[in-house]
Design a protein around this motif. Structure first.
Motif, PDB file in Angstrom:
ATOM      1  N   VAL B  33      83.587  12.143 -11.321  1.00  0.00           N
ATOM      2  CA  VAL B  33      83.300  12.209  -9.889  1.00  0.00           C
ATOM      3  C   VAL B  33      84.573  12.343  -9.059  1.00  0.00           C
ATOM      4  O   VAL B  33      85.615  11.759  -9.374  1.00  0.00           O
ATOM      5  CB  VAL B  33      82.490  10.967  -9.444  1.00  0.00           C
ATOM      6  N   VAL B  34      84.463  13.141  -8.017  1.00  0.00           N
ATOM      7  CA  VAL B  34      85.506  13.266  -7.016  1.00  0.00           C
ATOM      8  C   VAL B  34      84.844  13.026  -5.667  1.00  0.00           C
ATOM      9  O   VAL B  34      83.816  13.633  -5.375  1.00  0.00           O
ATOM     10  CB  VAL B  34      86.127  14.688  -7.037  1.00  0.00           C
ATOM     11  N   LEU B  35      85.410  12.114  -4.896  1.00  0.00           N
ATOM     12  CA  LEU B  35      84.865  11.846  -3.563  1.00  0.00           C
ATOM     13  C   LEU B  35      85.371  12.902  -2.596  1.00  0.00           C
ATOM     14  O   LEU B  35      86.575  13.094  -2.468  1.00  0.00           O
ATOM     15  CB  LEU B  35      85.339  10.469  -3.070  1.00  0.00           C
ATOM     16  N   ARG B  36      84.452  13.563  -1.909  1.00  0.00           N
ATOM     17  CA  ARG B  36      84.888  14.519  -0.891  1.00  0.00           C
ATOM     18  C   ARG B  36      85.185  13.789   0.405  1.00  0.00           C
ATOM     19  O   ARG B  36      85.981  14.257   1.210  1.00  0.00           O
ATOM     20  CB  ARG B  36      83.821  15.593  -0.689  1.00  0.00           C
ATOM     21  N   THR B  37      84.507  12.669   0.600  1.00  0.00           N
ATOM     22  CA  THR B  37      84.834  11.784   1.719  1.00  0.00           C
ATOM     23  C   THR B  37      84.457  10.364   1.339  1.00  0.00           C
ATOM     24  O   THR B  37      83.405  10.153   0.737  1.00  0.00           O
ATOM     25  CB  THR B  37      84.108  12.183   3.016  1.00  0.00           C
ATOM     26  N   ALA B  38      85.335   9.430   1.662  1.00  0.00           N
ATOM     27  CA  ALA B  38      85.015   8.028   1.382  1.00  0.00           C
ATOM     28  C   ALA B  38      84.273   7.397   2.551  1.00  0.00           C
ATOM     29  O   ALA B  38      83.731   6.301   2.432  1.00  0.00           O
ATOM     30  CB  ALA B  38      86.298   7.254   1.093  1.00  0.00           C
ATOM     31  N   GLU B  39      84.284   8.078   3.702  1.00  0.00           N
ATOM     32  CA  GLU B  39      83.625   7.559   4.903  1.00  0.00           C
ATOM     33  C   GLU B  39      82.628   8.602   5.400  1.00  0.00           C
ATOM     34  O   GLU B  39      82.897   9.296   6.384  1.00  0.00           O
ATOM     35  CB  GLU B  39      84.669   7.289   6.007  1.00  0.00           C
ATOM     36  N   PRO B  40      81.476   8.729   4.747  1.00  0.00           N
ATOM     37  CA  PRO B  40      80.548   9.778   5.152  1.00  0.00           C
ATOM     38  C   PRO B  40      80.039   9.560   6.582  1.00  0.00           C
ATOM     39  O   PRO B  40      79.779   8.418   6.967  1.00  0.00           O
ATOM     40  CB  PRO B  40      79.383   9.651   4.162  1.00  0.00           C
ATOM     41  N   PRO B  41      79.955  10.640   7.348  1.00  0.00           N
ATOM     42  CA  PRO B  41      79.406  10.526   8.700  1.00  0.00           C
ATOM     43  C   PRO B  41      77.920  10.160   8.626  1.00  0.00           C
ATOM     44  O   PRO B  41      77.301  10.317   7.571  1.00  0.00           O
ATOM     45  CB  PRO B  41      79.597  11.930   9.279  1.00  0.00           C
TER      46      PRO B  41
END
Lengths: 435, 76
Positions: B33-41
């Motif tokens: 897994v790769v996080l594209r954002t750690a703080e999703p809107p």
């Protein structure tokens, strides 16, 4: 897994399912004592599907799940272990590393196996080993089966699908859908992906056919798997010397030995040949038996993604899993002792009304997300994204091409893969109106 | 919402990238897994929660921010 996810006091709400008990491993002392007193007699694993219900798990499983989703079970060799039939408990067992997948610790839940545990997994068989060996193989392979990579194959799957539909049109009606479509489409995909040369494919298919033959015993199936592995083994030196653009060539650049490459290649071929093929065959049978559902898919091919998930849930062709407790585990108010074999009925879990309302209805509009058809935990299907791409293309293409597709025989005459590891149909004679 | 991942647990099954591709991706080499954002809107949070709940390896931790901390992630 669940025990690591219950830390609400820290403000962390870790992933869990709304329908699952909040903490499956909580020691429920009173309940345990109560249940111990009323512990039911061990059951044997129900194997027979009711006549006229080719898509439903054996009916007794629903009763067992309702009574007690985790209960003692007597194995054919006399061992008394467990049977899980509920969704939450099945999911918890599959995710818990205290339950081993090593074949040499497992008793077969169905007759016909050895007296005592199974022989250990042959080299490269990922389903029969635990971490860290399993992790090493999985890490080398996971990158080859990502969502992104598999989606890039969509166009090729579409082409292969169209070619076979063309051939069906020329050949029929009537045709056996298994021979003409369900079997060859995924077979060709996995052969291309692995890099099996055209000239070798017939031989591979022959061994693969033995794996799914109604007449093959356990020994013949093992022999076929060995033969498949040997075929891959013969390819390995050539791939090392002259790498081509395929998975087997890619893997020769890793630290895997020739024996491991052959074993993994044979395992992937067997897994890719016998699973999606049965989903396509049995799935078509299911859609033809539920014409309103087939009509919904025809009317809206965009329904394909969720239709595939619902077919996976409803059919649960890999219907039964096996684990063995490595230590004493308290689960669902029961004490599973170290060494006990636990059989998980995936087909019963995927029909659990606590998870899926009206579970025995095939409903392509349903959100079937969270089904366990690909398993759960570290062994969840490696090739699931390939299978999804194949099915998302194949079902709408088949039903779009033949708007009048129907069975050519009464449904009760369709030969089922009764009592096989992977459920499905041996043949599916279909017909349609020629324009 | 804050997401964190445990790549040691991840098995690269791709359930997260399948379910919430705006939030999760997979490494092209090892499939993990790769996080594209750690703080999703806000618009992506339900999908992120669903994906985290589906992970076969329980490789995610979802930390809800103040005021939303009590809502359990699920599959809705």
């Amino acid at each position: 897994m669940q025990h690591e996810q219950s830390a609400p006091s820290s403000g962390q709400s870790a992933p869990s399912e709304p329908s699952a008990p909040s903490d499956l491993s909580a020691p429920a002392t009173e309940q345990t004592a109560h249940q111990a007193a009323a512990q039911p007699e061990p059951v044997t694993l129900p194997l027979t599907r009711a006549a006229g219900c080719p898509f439903d798990p054996p009916a007794e499983l629903a009763e067992l799940r309702e009574q007690q989703p985790l209960r003692p079970m007597r194995y054919p060799d006399g061992h008394v272990g467990w049977l899980a039939t509920g969704h939450a408990v099945t999911r918890a067992i599959a995710a818990d590393p205290r339950f081993s997948s090593r074949y040499e610790l497992l008793r077969l839940p169905v007759p016909g196996g050895p007296s005592g545990p199974l022989p250990p997994a042959p080299i490269g068989d990922l389903t029969g080993i635990d971490a860290p060996e399993h992790t090493r193989y999985r890490r080398l392979l996971a990158g080859k089966f990502t969502v992104r990579r598999m989606r890039l194959l969509t166009e090729r799957v579409e082409q292969i699908t169209a070619d076979h539909l063309d051939a069906m049109e020329r050949q029929g009606p009537v045709v056996d859908l298994v021979q003409a479509f369900a079997h060859p489409v995924p077979a060709l995909m996995i052969c291309e992906l692995l890099g099996v040369p055209q000239s070798d494919r017939a031989g591979f298919q022959e061994h693969a056919a033995m794996l799914s033959s109604p007449d093959a015993g356990l020994e013949e199936q093992m022999a076929a798997l060995t033969a498949l592995t040997e075929c891959v083994g013969e390819l390995v030196p050539a791939k090392r010397a002259h790498p081509t653009d395929d998975l087997l060539s890619d893997l020769t650049t890793t630290d895997l030995t020739d024996d491991e490459l052959a074993g993994i290649g044979g395992f992937l071929l067997a897994a890719g040949l016998d699973t999606t093929a049965n989903m396509l065959g049995l799935g078509t049978f299911a859609l033809l038996s539920h014409p309103e559902q087939a009509a919904a898919l025809r009317a809206d091919p965009g329904l394909a993604d969720q239709a595939v998930e619902e077919l996976l849930r409803y059919l649960s062709i890999a219907h039964t899993g096996i684990r063995a407790a490595l230590e004493d585990v308290e689960l669902d108010g029961q004490l599973i002792k170290a060494g006990d074999t636990v059989t998980v009925s995936v087909s019963a879990a995927n029909r659990d009304p606590l998870k899926f309302p009206d579970p025995d209805t095939l409903d392509l509009q349903r959100k079937a997300t969270g089904h366990l058809a690909f398993g759960h935990g570290a062994h969840q299907c490696l090739g699931q994204q390939l299978a999804r791409v194949e099915m998302r293309v194949a079902f709408p293409a088949l039903f779009g091409r033949f708007p009048t597709l129907r069975l050519a025989v009464p449904p009760e005459d369709v030969p089922l893969r009764d009592a096989m590891n992977i459920h499905g149909v041996h043949q599916l004679p279909v017909t349609w109106d020629k324009e | 919402m804050h997401l964190s991942i445990d790549r040691d647990r991840c098995i690269g099954a791709g359930m997260c990238a399948l379910t919430a591709p705006e939030v999760f991706d997979q490494d092209a080499e090892d499939g993990l897994v790769v996080l594209r954002t750690a703080e999703p809107p806000p618009g992506l949070r339900a999908g992120a929660r669903l994906a985290a709940g589906l992970c076969p390896a329980a490789a995610f931790t979802v930390i809800e921010q103040e005021g939303a901390g009590s809502s359990p992630p699920g599959e809705q």
